[in-house]
Design an enzyme around this catalytic site. Structure first.
Site, short mmCIF file in Angstrom:
data_model
loop_
_atom_site.label_atom_id
_atom_site.label_comp_id
_atom_site.label_asym_id
_atom_site.label_seq_id
_atom_site.Cartn_x
_atom_site.Cartn_y
_atom_site.Cartn_z
N SER A 131 39.08 33.84 49.41
CA SER A 131 38.25 32.93 50.20
C SER A 131 37.78 33.65 51.48
O SER A 131 36.67 33.41 51.95
CB SER A 131 39.02 31.65 50.55
OG SER A 131 40.28 31.96 51.10
N ASP A 189 37.80 43.15 47.39
CA ASP A 189 37.34 41.76 47.48
C ASP A 189 35.91 41.67 48.00
O ASP A 189 35.08 40.93 47.46
CB ASP A 189 38.29 40.96 48.40
CG ASP A 189 39.73 41.03 47.95
OD1 ASP A 189 39.97 41.49 46.82
OD2 ASP A 189 40.62 40.65 48.73
C1 GLA Z 1 44.27 41.72 48.65
C2 GLA Z 1 43.38 42.74 49.37
C3 GLA Z 1 42.72 43.67 48.37
C4 GLA Z 1 43.72 44.28 47.40
C5 GLA Z 1 44.62 43.19 46.80
C6 GLA Z 1 45.73 43.76 45.96
O1 GLA Z 1 43.47 40.85 47.91
O2 GLA Z 1 42.39 42.08 50.12
O3 GLA Z 1 42.02 44.68 49.05
O4 GLA Z 1 44.47 45.28 48.01
O5 GLA Z 1 45.20 42.37 47.81
O6 GLA Z 1 45.22 44.38 44.84
#
Ligand code: GLA
Length: 420
Positions: free
Chosen positions: A143, A188
């Site tokens: 989010s 993300d």
């Molecule tokens: C979170 C972080 C990502 C990644 C994941 C684990 O979502 O924002 O960058 O490191 O954890 O894969």
């Protein structure tokens, strides 16, 4: 920016945001609107900040930002989706030369302030905006990245930048590092910008090269299960894992664990120390698994993909949980590859996620299941036959000690400008 078919929840979300904008800002009309998706990661966990591979897809769930420019140099934002204990409205002066923005309260506004501060087409003028989202907050479906990318996409209309999409994802990541104190990797923000309908995206987080992997087989479904728990450890554990990985790479004389092999890890085991060794073993194994999984998905070899998901979960799981250990020894009707050695290397799962994965793997028609995202709560992702989706949801809910929420989603497109 290309238009994509409208996501099922988007029209009501947009309408609600426009209504709230009128009510909050004296009837002012919305002239700008942007949307950015959350994500689910199919495999490749805690590899992005090690220069490794990840395989996420953008969700049909996302965050909308609607608004209008103002002339007084003030930025006013209202959110319809914040934690209940936080104010839903914030106001601050647009940043000017010599007076940059800084993080503060409420916390949700820091993602927006960070993006405004790091926006590449600035200086950003005053504006009014409303945020609305159908991504569960803190559920591990990004989010925060969706809010950052929706903000950036909104600003691109307000005061255009050069349109460089990789730079956009990097600026949003920087916002999260500097304004939310979360040293996240690039996954993300990158998928929220670059997602393509009907595809998962294999991202090489070292080169930022990508390969689209089609995910349109109608006989296949991706089921997201929200555990609806979030353990507070997340804040401190994520940076600790990241530091341990960097320490391992430095001890091996590598720029990142992407460049390390299992053989090199074995040789350096005593120098690394047992815990750091196990963290690095997860990362090196997970990077290889993710490359194999992308190939398996391309080949429509869902059994192999499912087996790799389970191996991934076991490697991320927490020591001495017992749940998967028992499940792996039992005769499992689903038979979805539970007989894997359990390594517990990364210890970022929790009993609730382990329970959900174990339950999913008992359902006939399930290929594989694993925790997804940073861990310590949030969601699992399950790959299964489309025909088994209903059955799986009932069975998992029945077995789970908490209350689960389910999302069946197709891969969506990345951020876009919304026509008004
Ligand atoms: C979170 C972080 C990502 C990644 C994941 C684990 O979502 O924002 O960058 O490191 O954890 O894969």
């Amino acid at each position: 920016m290309a238009e994509a078919p409208v996501e099922p929840g988007l029209a009501p979300l947009l309408a609600a945001a426009c209504r709230a904008h009128g009510a909050a800002f004296g009837g002012a009309a919305v002239v700008l609107a942007a949307w950015a998706p959350g994500r689910v990661n199919l495999i490749g966990e805690h590899t992005d900040y090690n220069g490794g591979f990840v395989l996420p897809m953008a969700l049909q769930l996302g965050t909308v930002l609607v608004g209008s420019p103002t002339q007084d140099g003030t930025i006013s934002i209202l959110t319809t989706s914040a934690e209940a204990d936080e104010p839903h409205r914030v106001q601050f002066p647009a940043p000017r030369q010599g007076s940059p923005l800084s993080p503060g309260q409420p916390r949700w506004a820091n993602y927006i302030k960070g993006v405004i501060q790091h926006y590449r087409g600035g200086p950003v003028p005053g504006f009014n905006a409303v945020i609305a989202s159908d991504i569960p907050l803190g559920g591990g479906l990004s989010s925060s990245a969706a809010l950052e990318v929706a903000t950036y996409t909104f600003l691109q209309q307000l005061c255009p930048d050069d349109g460089d999409l990789v730079a956009k994802a990097l600026a949003c990541q920087k916002a999260e590092h500097t304004f939310a104190s979360m040293p996240c990797g690039i996954m993300d923000q990158f998928i929220s910008v670059m997602g393509k309908e009907g595809h998962a995206l294999l991202i090489d987080c070292r080169s930022l090269d990508t390969v689209l992997v089609p995910l349109t087989d109608a006989s296949l479904a991706v089921l997201i299960t929200n555990s609806n728990v979030r353990h507070t450890l997340t804040g401190s554990e994520y940076p600790t894992r990241r530091r341990q990985c960097e320490e391992a790479a430095a001890t091996l004389g590598k720029g990142s664990l992407r460049d390390a092999t299992m053989a090199e890890l074995e040789v350096a085991r005593s120098r690394l120390g047992e815990e750091v060794y196990r963290r690095a073993r997860h990362v090196v194994g997970e990077i290889a698994r993710t490359a194999q999984a992308a190939k398996a998905l391309q080949d429509r070899d869902y059994r192999t993909f499912g087996r790799l998901m389970v191996e991934s979960h076991n490697s991320l799981s927490s020591a001495c949980r017992g749940v998967l250990r028992k499940a792996s020894q039992a005769s499992v009707p689903g038979g979805a590859g539970m007989r894997q050695p359990i390594t517990d290397d990364y210890e970022v799962s929790c009993p609730e996620l382990d329970e959900l994965v174990a339950a999913a793997l008992e359902v006939n028609g399930v290929y594989g299941s694993r925790m997804t995202g940073g861990g310590f709560g949030g969601c699992t992702v399950t790959l299964l036959e489309a025909g088994a989706a209903e059955r799986a949801q009932h069975y998992i809910q029945e077995k789970y000690s908490g209350t689960a929420t389910f999302y069946l989603t197709k891969p969506a497109s990345g951020a876009k400008v919304l026509p008004l």
